[in-house]
Design an enzyme around this catalytic site. Structure first.
Site, PDB file in Angstrom:
ATOM      1  N   CYS A  57       0.819  -1.201   0.261  1.00  0.00           N
ATOM      2  CA  CYS A  57       0.112   0.039  -0.062  1.00  0.00           C
ATOM      3  C   CYS A  57       0.807   1.255  -0.047  1.00  0.00           C
ATOM      4  CB  CYS A  57      -0.976   0.202   1.138  1.00  0.00           C
ATOM      5  SG  CYS A  57      -1.879   1.391   1.763  1.00  0.00           S
ATOM      6  N   CYS A  76       0.247   3.785   2.773  1.00  0.00           N
ATOM      7  CA  CYS A  76       0.637   3.178   4.079  1.00  0.00           C
ATOM      8  C   CYS A  76       2.190   3.422   4.204  1.00  0.00           C
ATOM      9  CB  CYS A  76       0.460   1.764   4.196  1.00  0.00           C
ATOM     10  SG  CYS A  76      -1.141   1.192   4.245  1.00  0.00           S
TER      11      CYS A  76
END
Length: 127
Positions: free
Chosen positions: A43, A46
């Site tokens: 991600c 993230c």
């Protein structure tokens, strides 16, 4: 010193939280994509938020608090709209990264997790 914990997957997360005793300190939970072989999450958001969150935990989180990293799974697992993290009323995730104060309305989602001022307020608030 902030106690840090790592949990991967929904079932392990539920089991961990069921047995977890926070000893009175705030319980902060970061939901993030699972790590790839290179050690980074699949991600991108993230990965971008990680340094901001880590810095805020070190500077602003109360020393008696807990910080739990939760891997929500790989991309296909997360993208499934029936993913348990999305459906669970205690987590009710719609984006990652999401940072929550367990059993509290305090929550930062997505891009908010890259804002030092929001992170400072999040960790500075007591329940």
């Amino acid at each position: 010193m902030v106690q840090k914990h790592h949990v991967a997957g929904y079932d392990r997360f539920v089991a961990f939280m069921k047995d977890f005793k926070g000893n009175g300190g705030a319980i902060n939970v970061l939901f993030t994509g699972a790590k790839l072989e290179n050690g980074q999450s699949w991600c991108g958001d993230c990965v971008e938020a990680g340094p901001f969150i880590e810095s805020a935990v070190e500077k602003d989180a109360p020393s008696d608090s807990h910080f739990i990293y939760v891997d929500v799974g790989d991309r296909p697992t997360w993208k499934n709209m029936n993913n348990s993290f999305r459906k669970d009323p205690n987590t009710h995730l719609s984006v990652i990264p999401t940072l929550i104060r367990w059993k509290s309305p305090q929550r930062l989602e997505g891009e908010q997790c890259t804002k030092p001022d929001l992170l400072q307020m999040f960790f500075g608030e007591e329940d």
